[in-house]
Design an enzyme around this catalytic site. Structure first.
Site, PDB file in Angstrom:
ATOM      1  N   GLU A 173     -12.045  44.695 -41.286  1.00 25.98           N
ATOM      2  CA  GLU A 173     -12.450  45.762 -41.884  1.00 25.98           C
ATOM      3  C   GLU A 173     -13.421  46.687 -40.932  1.00 25.98           C
ATOM      4  O   GLU A 173     -14.257  46.280 -40.476  1.00 25.98           O
ATOM      5  CB  GLU A 173     -13.349  45.365 -43.376  1.00 25.98           C
ATOM      6  CG  GLU A 173     -14.420  44.617 -42.938  1.00 25.98           C
ATOM      7  CD  GLU A 173     -15.365  44.241 -44.267  1.00 25.98           C
ATOM      8  OE1 GLU A 173     -16.020  44.843 -44.920  1.00 25.98           O
ATOM      9  OE2 GLU A 173     -15.058  43.232 -44.664  1.00 25.98           O
ATOM     10  N   LYS A 175     -17.210  37.997 -52.668  1.00 23.48           N
ATOM     11  CA  LYS A 175     -17.955  38.252 -51.094  1.00 23.48           C
ATOM     12  C   LYS A 175     -19.410  37.583 -51.540  1.00 23.48           C
ATOM     13  O   LYS A 175     -20.071  38.001 -52.247  1.00 23.48           O
ATOM     14  CB  LYS A 175     -18.299  39.384 -50.784  1.00 23.48           C
ATOM     15  CG  LYS A 175     -18.902  39.802 -49.569  1.00 23.48           C
ATOM     16  CD  LYS A 175     -18.962  41.006 -49.014  1.00 23.48           C
ATOM     17  CE  LYS A 175     -19.888  41.349 -47.780  1.00 23.48           C
ATOM     18  NZ  LYS A 175     -19.826  42.869 -47.170  1.00 23.48           N
TER      19      LYS A 175
END
Length: 209
Positions: free
Chosen positions: A54, A140
């Site tokens: 990412e 997350k």
């Protein structure tokens, strides 16, 4: 019943990205001072065999970076991290991001991700936060180093089956420990690019077997 199960079936694109992240096991965060540096890091990751990572919305020029990579490297599962608003999410998806990542809960981003049929990985620390995020696909755990692997095991004991991405304090040397503790995938940032990135990736992959 799985306490982290989603309330509705996930979109096909969400299922696809979740499976790609599962297979990747490591999803590096490319956080650099500018787009050129981020591009160089991403190219080194790809050349080292990592195909899921990412970029972050804190990198100037991230939008063009995502657009270029999504167009020129279709084999990469590409996310945008540090998504803190619906506006950033919309821009990221328009640029071609396959998934979105936030360091905390972002209820205002959920409708944007759902409308596009894309995965949103929301950050959380408490079991309640992680339950909500995991119910949408992947949660997350951030900052993961606060509680360490023992905390992750404790969370998974009450959220069996939850897919949790461990982020924050995860390194080349301890990534395998996080995965052994039950992390669905781990994200490594600066530690991976400190020094010889390619050598670090080789050491990481060797440790994962």
């Amino acid at each position: 019943m799985n306490p982290a199960a989603p309330a509705a079936p996930a979109a096909p694109a969400v299922k696809d990205v979740v499976e790609r992240l599962r297979l990747a096991r490591v999803t590096p965060t490319v956080r650099e001072a500018d787009a050129d540096a981020a591009d160089r890091t991403a190219r080194a990751l790809l050349e080292s065999g990592l195909t899921a990572f990412e970029f972050t919305a804190t990198t100037p020029g991230w939008e063009q970076l995502v657009e270029t990579w999504s167009r020129e490297a279709p084999e990469v599962t590409l996310g945008l991290g540090t998504v803190t608003s619906a506006e950033i999410a919309e821009r990221a998806l328009a640029a071609g991001a396959h998934f979105l990542v936030s360091p905390f809960q972002v209820p205002e981003v959920r409708p944007v991700a759902d409308a596009a049929g894309r995965l949103l990985v929301e950050g959380g620390l408490t079991p309640s936060e992680l339950r909500v995020a995991a119910g949408r696909g992947v949660a997350k755990l951030f900052p993961a180093n606060i509680g360490g692997t023992d905390y992750l095991r404790s969370v998974l004991s009450v959220l069996p089956g939850a897919r949790i991405m461990a982020t924050g304090g995860v390194s080349v040397d301890n990534a395998a420990e996080w995965l052994a503790a039950g992390a669905f995938t781990v994200s490594i940032g600066r530690d991976l690019s400190r020094g010889d990135l390619r050598a670090n990736v080789a050491r990481l992959r060797a440790s994962l077997g």
